[in-house]
Write a protein that holds these residues in place. Structure first.
Motif, PDB file in Angstrom:
ATOM      1  N   PRO A  60      27.586  -6.153 -24.439  1.00  0.00           N
ATOM      2  CA  PRO A  60      28.178  -6.636 -25.691  1.00  0.00           C
ATOM      3  C   PRO A  60      27.151  -6.970 -26.763  1.00  0.00           C
ATOM      4  O   PRO A  60      27.367  -6.682 -27.943  1.00  0.00           O
ATOM      5  N   ALA A  61      26.032  -7.566 -26.379  1.00  0.00           N
ATOM      6  CA  ALA A  61      25.019  -7.948 -27.361  1.00  0.00           C
ATOM      7  C   ALA A  61      24.380  -6.742 -28.034  1.00  0.00           C
ATOM      8  O   ALA A  61      23.880  -6.845 -29.161  1.00  0.00           O
ATOM      9  N   VAL A  62      24.357  -5.596 -27.361  1.00  0.00           N
ATOM     10  CA  VAL A  62      23.837  -4.366 -27.960  1.00  0.00           C
ATOM     11  C   VAL A  62      24.909  -3.719 -28.826  1.00  0.00           C
ATOM     12  O   VAL A  62      24.639  -3.272 -29.953  1.00  0.00           O
ATOM     13  N   ALA A  63      26.134  -3.696 -28.338  1.00  0.00           N
ATOM     14  CA  ALA A  63      27.213  -3.032 -29.053  1.00  0.00           C
ATOM     15  C   ALA A  63      27.473  -3.650 -30.424  1.00  0.00           C
ATOM     16  O   ALA A  63      27.866  -2.952 -31.358  1.00  0.00           O
ATOM     17  N   LYS A  64      27.246  -4.947 -30.550  1.00  0.00           N
ATOM     18  CA  LYS A  64      27.574  -5.628 -31.813  1.00  0.00           C
ATOM     19  C   LYS A  64      26.445  -5.576 -32.841  1.00  0.00           C
ATOM     20  O   LYS A  64      26.625  -6.016 -33.981  1.00  0.00           O
ATOM     21  N   LEU A  65      25.275  -5.046 -32.468  1.00  0.00           N
ATOM     22  CA  LEU A  65      24.119  -5.109 -33.357  1.00  0.00           C
ATOM     23  C   LEU A  65      24.346  -4.356 -34.667  1.00  0.00           C
ATOM     24  O   LEU A  65      24.866  -3.236 -34.690  1.00  0.00           O
ATOM     25  N   GLY A  66      23.894  -4.979 -35.751  1.00  0.00           N
ATOM     26  CA  GLY A  66      23.862  -4.321 -37.045  1.00  0.00           C
ATOM     27  C   GLY A  66      22.620  -3.463 -37.170  1.00  0.00           C
ATOM     28  O   GLY A  66      21.854  -3.290 -36.214  1.00  0.00           O
ATOM     29  N   PRO A  67      22.376  -2.906 -38.354  1.00  0.00           N
ATOM     30  CA  PRO A  67      21.179  -2.083 -38.557  1.00  0.00           C
ATOM     31  C   PRO A  67      19.908  -2.909 -38.373  1.00  0.00           C
ATOM     32  O   PRO A  67      19.889  -4.117 -38.613  1.00  0.00           O
ATOM     33  N   ASP A  68      18.842  -2.248 -37.957  1.00  0.00           N
ATOM     34  CA  ASP A  68      17.586  -2.922 -37.637  1.00  0.00           C
ATOM     35  C   ASP A  68      16.597  -2.732 -38.786  1.00  0.00           C
ATOM     36  O   ASP A  68      16.172  -1.613 -39.068  1.00  0.00           O
ATOM     37  N   PRO A  69      16.196  -3.820 -39.461  1.00  0.00           N
ATOM     38  CA  PRO A  69      15.258  -3.682 -40.584  1.00  0.00           C
ATOM     39  C   PRO A  69      13.881  -3.166 -40.176  1.00  0.00           C
ATOM     40  O   PRO A  69      13.110  -2.747 -41.047  1.00  0.00           O
ATOM     41  N   ALA A  70      13.563  -3.207 -38.882  1.00  0.00           N
ATOM     42  CA  ALA A  70      12.284  -2.672 -38.420  1.00  0.00           C
ATOM     43  C   ALA A  70      12.334  -1.162 -38.204  1.00  0.00           C
ATOM     44  O   ALA A  70      11.296  -0.533 -37.970  1.00  0.00           O
ATOM     45  N   ASP A  71      13.526  -0.584 -38.296  1.00  0.00           N
ATOM     46  CA  ASP A  71      13.700   0.859 -38.149  1.00  0.00           C
ATOM     47  C   ASP A  71      13.267   1.545 -39.451  1.00  0.00           C
ATOM     48  O   ASP A  71      13.639   1.119 -40.546  1.00  0.00           O
ATOM     49  N   ARG A  72      12.493   2.603 -39.350  1.00  0.00           N
ATOM     50  CA  ARG A  72      12.035   3.301 -40.547  1.00  0.00           C
ATOM     51  C   ARG A  72      13.184   3.887 -41.355  1.00  0.00           C
ATOM     52  O   ARG A  72      13.029   4.168 -42.553  1.00  0.00           O
ATOM     53  N   ALA A  73      14.335   4.081 -40.707  1.00  0.00           N
ATOM     54  CA  ALA A  73      15.490   4.642 -41.409  1.00  0.00           C
ATOM     55  C   ALA A  73      16.278   3.589 -42.175  1.00  0.00           C
ATOM     56  O   ALA A  73      17.224   3.919 -42.891  1.00  0.00           O
ATOM     57  N   PHE A  74      15.913   2.306 -42.025  1.00  0.00           N
ATOM     58  CA  PHE A  74      16.627   1.220 -42.695  1.00  0.00           C
ATOM     59  C   PHE A  74      16.440   1.331 -44.206  1.00  0.00           C
ATOM     60  O   PHE A  74      15.324   1.499 -44.700  1.00  0.00           O
ATOM     61  N   THR A  75      17.537   1.213 -44.965  1.00  0.00           N
ATOM     62  CA  THR A  75      17.507   1.416 -46.409  1.00  0.00           C
ATOM     63  C   THR A  75      18.032   0.194 -47.154  1.00  0.00           C
ATOM     64  O   THR A  75      18.630  -0.712 -46.562  1.00  0.00           O
ATOM     65  N   ARG A  76      17.840   0.207 -48.452  1.00  0.00           N
ATOM     66  CA  ARG A  76      18.391  -0.860 -49.296  1.00  0.00           C
ATOM     67  C   ARG A  76      19.915  -0.856 -49.193  1.00  0.00           C
ATOM     68  O   ARG A  76      20.550  -1.922 -49.235  1.00  0.00           O
ATOM     69  N   ALA A  77      20.526   0.295 -49.028  1.00  0.00           N
ATOM     70  CA  ALA A  77      21.982   0.358 -48.870  1.00  0.00           C
ATOM     71  C   ALA A  77      22.420  -0.349 -47.591  1.00  0.00           C
ATOM     72  O   ALA A  77      23.443  -1.048 -47.580  1.00  0.00           O
ATOM     73  N   ASP A  78      21.669  -0.193 -46.508  1.00  0.00           N
ATOM     74  CA  ASP A  78      21.965  -0.906 -45.268  1.00  0.00           C
ATOM     75  C   ASP A  78      21.871  -2.416 -45.487  1.00  0.00           C
ATOM     76  O   ASP A  78      22.716  -3.188 -45.021  1.00  0.00           O
TER      77      ASP A  78
END
Length: 289
Positions: free
Chosen positions: A139-157
Protein backbone atom coordinates in the motif's frame (compact mmCIF):
# COMPACT_ATOMS: atom_id res chain seq x y z
CA UNK A 1 13.47 9.42 9.50
CA UNK A 2 15.23 8.13 6.36
CA UNK A 3 14.38 10.24 3.31
CA UNK A 4 14.98 9.82 -0.42
CA UNK A 5 18.65 10.96 -0.63
CA UNK A 6 19.85 8.53 2.04
CA UNK A 7 17.52 5.74 0.90
CA UNK A 8 18.77 6.19 -2.67
CA UNK A 9 22.37 5.85 -1.50
CA UNK A 10 21.40 2.78 0.51
CA UNK A 11 19.68 1.22 -2.51
CA UNK A 12 22.73 1.86 -4.69
CA UNK A 13 25.15 0.27 -2.21
CA UNK A 14 22.90 -2.77 -1.75
CA UNK A 15 22.54 -3.12 -5.50
CA UNK A 16 26.27 -2.89 -6.11
CA UNK A 17 27.09 -5.46 -3.45
CA UNK A 18 24.22 -7.91 -3.69
CA UNK A 19 23.00 -8.03 -7.30
CA UNK A 20 23.57 -11.57 -8.59
CA UNK A 21 23.77 -13.02 -5.08
CA UNK A 22 21.41 -15.68 -3.82
CA UNK A 23 19.32 -15.19 -0.70
CA UNK A 24 20.19 -18.17 1.49
CA UNK A 25 18.42 -17.32 4.73
CA UNK A 26 16.01 -14.97 6.48
CA UNK A 27 15.84 -14.56 10.24
CA UNK A 28 12.96 -12.42 11.51
CA UNK A 29 13.51 -11.64 15.19
CA UNK A 30 10.47 -9.38 15.60
CA UNK A 31 7.30 -10.88 14.09
CA UNK A 32 5.67 -7.47 13.65
CA UNK A 33 8.19 -6.70 10.90
CA UNK A 34 6.48 -9.22 8.58
CA UNK A 35 3.58 -7.54 6.78
CA UNK A 36 2.62 -10.40 4.43
CA UNK A 37 1.97 -13.29 6.78
CA UNK A 38 0.57 -15.43 3.98
CA UNK A 39 3.86 -15.07 2.14
CA UNK A 40 6.76 -14.69 4.56
CA UNK A 41 10.15 -13.30 3.45
CA UNK A 42 11.52 -16.86 3.72
CA UNK A 43 9.53 -17.71 0.57
CA UNK A 44 12.26 -16.00 -1.47
CA UNK A 45 15.14 -18.03 -0.01
CA UNK A 46 17.06 -19.67 -2.86
CA UNK A 47 16.32 -16.86 -5.32
CA UNK A 48 18.93 -14.65 -6.98
CA UNK A 49 18.77 -10.89 -6.43
CA UNK A 50 18.29 -9.14 -9.77
CA UNK A 51 18.47 -5.55 -8.57
CA UNK A 52 17.62 -3.00 -5.90
CA UNK A 53 15.37 0.02 -6.42
CA UNK A 54 13.90 2.84 -4.35
CA UNK A 55 10.23 3.82 -4.19
CA UNK A 56 9.93 7.01 -2.16
CA UNK A 57 11.41 6.09 1.20
CA UNK A 58 11.10 2.32 0.61
CA UNK A 59 13.69 -0.18 -0.63
CA UNK A 60 12.79 -2.81 -3.23
CA UNK A 61 14.93 -5.93 -3.48
CA UNK A 62 13.93 -7.61 -6.72
CA UNK A 63 14.36 -11.35 -7.32
CA UNK A 64 13.46 -11.50 -11.01
CA UNK A 65 10.20 -13.29 -11.70
CA UNK A 66 10.21 -14.81 -8.21
CA UNK A 67 9.05 -11.63 -6.49
CA UNK A 68 10.21 -8.71 -4.40
CA UNK A 69 11.13 -7.96 -0.82
CA UNK A 70 9.97 -4.41 -0.11
CA UNK A 71 11.37 -2.80 3.02
CA UNK A 72 9.85 0.22 4.72
CA UNK A 73 12.38 1.79 7.07
CA UNK A 74 9.65 3.66 8.89
CA UNK A 75 10.63 6.37 11.34
CA UNK A 76 13.77 4.90 12.90
CA UNK A 77 14.65 1.91 10.70
CA UNK A 78 17.91 1.40 8.85
CA UNK A 79 20.21 -1.31 7.50
CA UNK A 80 23.77 -2.40 8.27
CA UNK A 81 26.17 -5.10 7.24
CA UNK A 82 26.69 -7.72 9.92
CA UNK A 83 30.22 -7.89 11.27
CA UNK A 84 32.25 -10.89 12.29
CA UNK A 85 33.57 -11.35 15.83
CA UNK A 86 37.03 -10.00 14.94
CA UNK A 87 35.49 -6.86 13.40
CA UNK A 88 33.57 -5.82 16.50
CA UNK A 89 34.74 -2.49 17.89
CA UNK A 90 36.02 -2.79 21.47
CA UNK A 91 33.69 -1.53 24.17
CA UNK A 92 34.33 2.06 25.33
CA UNK A 93 36.37 2.59 28.47
CA UNK A 94 34.55 2.61 31.79
CA UNK A 95 33.04 6.00 32.46
CA UNK A 96 32.61 6.98 28.80
CA UNK A 97 29.21 7.28 27.17
CA UNK A 98 28.22 5.52 23.98
CA UNK A 99 24.81 4.96 22.45
CA UNK A 100 24.02 1.26 22.09
CA UNK A 101 23.53 0.12 18.50
CA UNK A 102 19.90 -0.25 17.42
CA UNK A 103 18.54 -3.79 17.67
CA UNK A 104 18.41 -6.06 14.65
CA UNK A 105 14.82 -7.03 13.88
CA UNK A 106 15.51 -9.10 10.75
CA UNK A 107 18.56 -10.47 8.92
CA UNK A 108 18.90 -11.34 5.23
CA UNK A 109 21.77 -13.75 4.51
CA UNK A 110 23.32 -14.03 1.03
CA UNK A 111 25.59 -16.62 -0.54
CA UNK A 112 28.65 -14.36 -0.45
CA UNK A 113 28.65 -14.69 3.32
CA UNK A 114 27.32 -11.16 3.76
CA UNK A 115 24.41 -10.64 6.12
CA UNK A 116 22.24 -7.55 5.85
CA UNK A 117 20.70 -6.57 9.18
CA UNK A 118 17.52 -4.50 9.28
CA UNK A 119 17.35 -2.41 12.45
CA UNK A 120 14.89 -0.17 14.26
CA UNK A 121 15.89 2.33 16.94
CA UNK A 122 12.39 3.47 17.86
CA UNK A 123 10.27 2.78 20.91
CA UNK A 124 7.72 1.13 18.61
CA UNK A 125 8.31 -1.06 15.56
CA UNK A 126 8.09 0.99 12.38
CA UNK A 127 10.25 -1.27 10.19
CA UNK A 128 8.21 -3.39 7.78
CA UNK A 129 8.97 -6.09 5.19
CA UNK A 130 6.62 -7.34 2.45
CA UNK A 131 7.15 -10.36 0.15
CA UNK A 132 5.12 -9.62 -3.00
CA UNK A 133 4.93 -10.33 -6.71
CA UNK A 134 4.99 -6.62 -7.58
CA UNK A 135 6.02 -3.60 -5.45
CA UNK A 136 2.66 -1.89 -5.99
CA UNK A 137 1.02 -4.61 -3.93
CA UNK A 138 2.49 -2.76 -0.94
CA UNK A 139 0.00 0.00 0.00
CA UNK A 140 2.75 2.50 0.82
CA UNK A 141 4.20 2.07 -2.69
CA UNK A 142 0.85 2.10 -4.48
CA UNK A 143 -0.14 5.46 -3.00
CA UNK A 144 3.11 7.29 -3.84
CA UNK A 145 2.94 10.51 -5.82
CA UNK A 146 5.60 11.62 -8.30
CA UNK A 147 9.18 11.62 -7.03
CA UNK A 148 11.00 14.99 -7.20
CA UNK A 149 14.33 13.12 -7.27
CA UNK A 150 13.32 11.48 -10.57
CA UNK A 151 14.88 13.19 -13.59
CA UNK A 152 11.49 12.99 -15.31
CA UNK A 153 9.85 15.12 -12.59
CA UNK A 154 8.50 18.37 -14.08
CA UNK A 155 7.00 21.66 -12.96
CA UNK A 156 3.64 20.28 -14.14
CA UNK A 157 4.03 17.35 -11.73
CA UNK A 158 4.85 19.78 -8.94
CA UNK A 159 1.91 22.06 -9.73
CA UNK A 160 -0.50 19.13 -9.79
CA UNK A 161 0.55 18.26 -6.25
CA UNK A 162 0.66 21.77 -4.83
CA UNK A 163 -1.17 24.55 -6.67
CA UNK A 164 -4.42 25.82 -5.18
CA UNK A 165 -4.45 23.57 -2.13
CA UNK A 166 -5.65 25.08 1.15
CA UNK A 167 -3.09 23.22 3.20
CA UNK A 168 0.22 24.22 4.77
CA UNK A 169 3.01 23.80 2.25
CA UNK A 170 5.28 21.92 4.67
CA UNK A 171 2.56 19.31 5.17
CA UNK A 172 2.15 18.92 1.40
CA UNK A 173 5.88 18.43 0.89
CA UNK A 174 5.81 15.58 3.41
CA UNK A 175 2.62 14.02 2.05
CA UNK A 176 3.78 10.89 0.23
CA UNK A 177 0.64 10.74 -1.92
CA UNK A 178 1.58 14.17 -3.30
CA UNK A 179 5.38 14.08 -3.51
CA UNK A 180 7.34 10.92 -2.75
CA UNK A 181 10.41 10.70 -0.56
CA UNK A 182 10.44 13.95 1.45
CA UNK A 183 10.22 14.04 5.24
CA UNK A 184 10.61 16.56 8.04
CA UNK A 185 14.29 17.33 7.51
CA UNK A 186 14.36 17.92 3.77
CA UNK A 187 11.07 19.81 3.79
CA UNK A 188 12.73 22.28 6.21
CA UNK A 189 15.75 22.55 3.91
CA UNK A 190 13.63 23.02 0.77
CA UNK A 191 11.45 25.73 2.32
CA UNK A 192 14.49 27.59 3.63
CA UNK A 193 16.19 27.46 0.21
CA UNK A 194 12.99 28.76 -1.43
CA UNK A 195 12.45 31.43 1.28
CA UNK A 196 8.89 30.20 1.84
CA UNK A 197 7.12 30.06 5.20
CA UNK A 198 6.45 26.47 6.28
CA UNK A 199 2.94 27.40 7.48
CA UNK A 200 1.88 29.24 4.30
CA UNK A 201 -1.03 27.62 2.54
CA UNK A 202 -0.15 26.45 -0.95
CA UNK A 203 -3.10 28.38 -2.35
CA UNK A 204 -1.54 31.64 -1.15
CA UNK A 205 1.71 31.21 -3.09
CA UNK A 206 2.18 33.28 -6.23
CA UNK A 207 3.95 31.97 -9.32
CA UNK A 208 7.31 33.37 -8.27
CA UNK A 209 7.10 31.55 -4.94
CA UNK A 210 5.95 28.36 -6.65
CA UNK A 211 8.83 28.51 -9.13
CA UNK A 212 11.31 29.06 -6.30
CA UNK A 213 9.81 26.15 -4.38
CA UNK A 214 9.91 23.85 -7.39
CA UNK A 215 13.56 24.73 -8.05
CA UNK A 216 14.45 24.24 -4.38
CA UNK A 217 12.65 20.89 -4.19
CA UNK A 218 14.49 19.48 -7.19
CA UNK A 219 17.77 21.19 -6.33
CA UNK A 220 17.99 20.30 -2.64
CA UNK A 221 17.13 16.64 -3.20
CA UNK A 222 19.37 16.31 -6.24
CA UNK A 223 22.34 17.85 -4.46
CA UNK A 224 21.78 15.67 -1.41
CA UNK A 225 21.63 12.50 -3.50
CA UNK A 226 24.88 13.46 -5.24
CA UNK A 227 26.52 14.20 -1.88
CA UNK A 228 25.43 10.90 -0.30
CA UNK A 229 26.34 8.72 -3.27
CA UNK A 230 29.19 6.40 -2.33
CA UNK A 231 29.04 7.17 1.40
CA UNK A 232 29.09 3.90 3.39
CA UNK A 233 25.64 3.13 4.76
CA UNK A 234 26.82 3.25 8.36
CA UNK A 235 27.76 6.93 7.85
CA UNK A 236 24.77 8.11 5.84
CA UNK A 237 22.69 9.33 8.77
CA UNK A 238 25.59 11.31 10.22
CA UNK A 239 26.33 12.85 6.81
CA UNK A 240 22.69 13.90 6.50
CA UNK A 241 22.71 15.60 9.91
CA UNK A 242 26.00 17.38 9.18
CA UNK A 243 24.68 18.77 5.88
CA UNK A 244 21.53 20.38 7.27
CA UNK A 245 21.42 24.18 7.06
CA UNK A 246 18.36 24.82 9.25
CA UNK A 247 16.86 21.48 10.24
CA UNK A 248 18.05 20.58 13.72
CA UNK A 249 19.90 23.91 13.94
CA UNK A 250 17.62 25.85 16.30
CA UNK A 251 19.67 28.54 18.02
CA UNK A 252 22.38 28.59 15.36
CA UNK A 253 22.90 31.46 12.94
CA UNK A 254 21.16 31.16 9.58
CA UNK A 255 23.88 30.55 6.96
CA UNK A 256 22.14 33.02 4.60
CA UNK A 257 21.24 36.05 6.74
CA UNK A 258 22.71 35.44 10.20
CA UNK A 259 19.39 35.54 12.05
CA UNK A 260 18.81 32.81 14.63
CA UNK A 261 17.24 29.62 13.32
CA UNK A 262 14.03 28.99 15.25
CA UNK A 263 12.04 25.90 16.16
CA UNK A 264 8.28 25.53 15.87
CA UNK A 265 5.69 22.88 16.53
CA UNK A 266 4.64 20.81 13.54
CA UNK A 267 2.28 17.84 13.74
CA UNK A 268 3.71 15.52 16.41
CA UNK A 269 7.25 16.85 16.15
CA UNK A 270 9.21 20.08 15.75
CA UNK A 271 10.78 21.70 12.73
CA UNK A 272 13.10 24.61 12.02
CA UNK A 273 13.04 27.79 9.92
CA UNK A 274 14.66 31.22 9.64
CA UNK A 275 12.30 34.09 10.54
CA UNK A 276 14.16 36.68 8.43
CA UNK A 277 14.39 34.47 5.35
CA UNK A 278 10.98 32.82 5.52
CA UNK A 279 8.35 34.56 7.67
CA UNK A 280 9.13 38.31 7.39
CA UNK A 281 10.55 38.18 10.90
CA UNK A 282 7.51 36.56 12.51
CA UNK A 283 8.20 33.80 15.03
CA UNK A 284 6.05 30.71 14.79
CA UNK A 285 4.75 29.12 18.02
CA UNK A 286 7.01 26.51 19.56
CA UNK A 287 4.00 24.80 21.09
CA UNK A 288 0.34 24.93 20.03
CA UNK A 289 -1.77 27.40 21.99
Amino acid sequence: MPESPEVQALAEELGARLTGRVLVGVDVVEFRVEKTRGRPPESLVGEQLSGVARHGKLIDLGFGGAGHLVVSLGRHGWARWAVTADEITPAPAVGTAADPPPPTLATLAFDDGGDLELTDAGDWVSLGVWAVDEPREVPAVAKLGPDPADRAFTRADFDAAVVGRRKQIKAILQEQESLAGIGNAYSDEILHAAKVSPVAHAASLDDAALEALFAATVGVLGAAIDARRGVPIDRLKAEKVAAMRVHGRAGDACPVCGDLVREFSFASTTAEYCPSCQTDGARLPLRPA
